[in-house]
Design a protein around this motif. Structure first.
Motif: not given
Length: 216
Positions: A164-186
Motif C-alpha cells: 500500500q502506497f500512502g493512503k492508496n488502496p493496496p495492490c500487488f507488485r513485484k518488489v526489487f531490493i537494492e541495498e536499502k531501497c525498495y522498487f515496486f514493479k507491476p
C-alpha cells in the motif's frame, strides 16, 4: 533459443520426474491442457512425461521448472511428493475479494468466506487469500485466480507482495531490493513498466502460493 537447450537429457530418473510433475500440477491446480497452453510444451509431451515415458529436452525441463518456480535439479532429482507430504498441512484461511481487503486489514476478524489449502507448516500461521476479480495481472494470472498471502513474513528480492502506497488502496507488485531501497514493479506488462520507488509504503504480506484459474 540456444541449440544446447534442444538436446535430449542423458541419465535421469524419468519415473521421479513423472511423480514430481504430477505433484506440482496438483499443487498448482493445473491440468495437462492448461499447462501446455501456458508453457508452449506440446500436450502429447506433457502426457508422456506424466506417464513416465519419453526423453525431455533441456528446453522442456527449463519451461516446466520456470512455470512451477523450481530448479531443474529439484524437478528431476528431488522427491517433491515425499517432501510435500512431510512439510505441508491444510489450513482454512479467510478468502477475500479485493473490495473487502481494506476492511480486513483494519480488522482481521472481518471476512465472510474461507478456503482450505495446503501450505508449508514452517511458515507463519497468519495466512489469508485474495481472489483476483479483474484482468490486471493477465496473462500471468487470469481473473478468478487466488493469491495466498503470508503476513509477517520476511520479504526477499523478486517476491510478489501486497503493498500500500500512502493512503492508496493496496495492490500487488513485484518488489526489487537494492541495498536499502525498495522498487515496486507491476506484475503484468499490460499496464506498462511503471516502476515505483517510494519511502511511503506498507507491505501487508507476501504471496506464497497462487491458485490459478484458467479459461476453458
Amino acid at each position: 533459443m540456444s541449440s544446447h537447450l534442444n538436446k535430449k537429457v542423458g541419465s535421469m530418473d524419468i519415473g521421479l520426474l513423472a511423480s514430481n510433475l504430477c505433484c506440482l500440477m496438483h499443487e498448482f491446480n493445473v491440468d495437462s491442457s492448461s499447462l501446455s497452453a501456458k508453457t508452449g510444451i506440446a500436450l502429447t509431451t506433457i502426457n508422456s512425461l506424466k506417464r513416465g515415458a519419453g526423453n525431455p529436452t533441456l528446453s522442456t525441463l527449463y519451461q516446466l521448472a520456470e512455470f512451477f518456480d523450481v530448479s531443474i535439479g529439484q524437478l528431476t532429482e528431488a522427491n517433491l511428493s515425499a517432501d510435500a507430504k512431510k512439510s505441508r498441512v491444510v489450513y482454512e484461511i479467510p478468502l477475500l475479494n479485493l473490495d473487502e481487503l481494506s476492511d480486513f486489514l483494519r480488522n482481521k476478524n472481518r471476512y465472510k468466506n474461507t478456503i482450505s489449502t495446503e501450505l508449508e507448516s514452517w511458515r507463519s500461521d497468519k495466512f489469508y487469500a485474495i481472489k483476483i476479480n479483474n484482468h490486471a495481472m493477465s496473462p500471468l494470472f487470469d481473473k478468478g485466480s487466488i493469491f495466498v498471502i503470508a503476513h509477517d513474513t520476511q520479504v526477499h528480492d523478486g517476491d510478489i507482495v501486497l503493498v500500500q502506497f500512502g493512503k492508496n488502496p493496496p495492490c500487488f507488485r513485484k518488489v526489487f531490493i537494492e541495498e536499502k531501497c525498495y522498487f515496486f514493479k507491476p506484475i503484468s506488462e499490460i499496464i506498462g513498466d511503471n516502476t515505483i520507488k517510494s519511502n511511503d509504503f506498507t507491505i501487508h504480506g507476501m504471496v506464497i502460493k497462487a491458485i490459478q484459474h484458467f479459461h476453458d
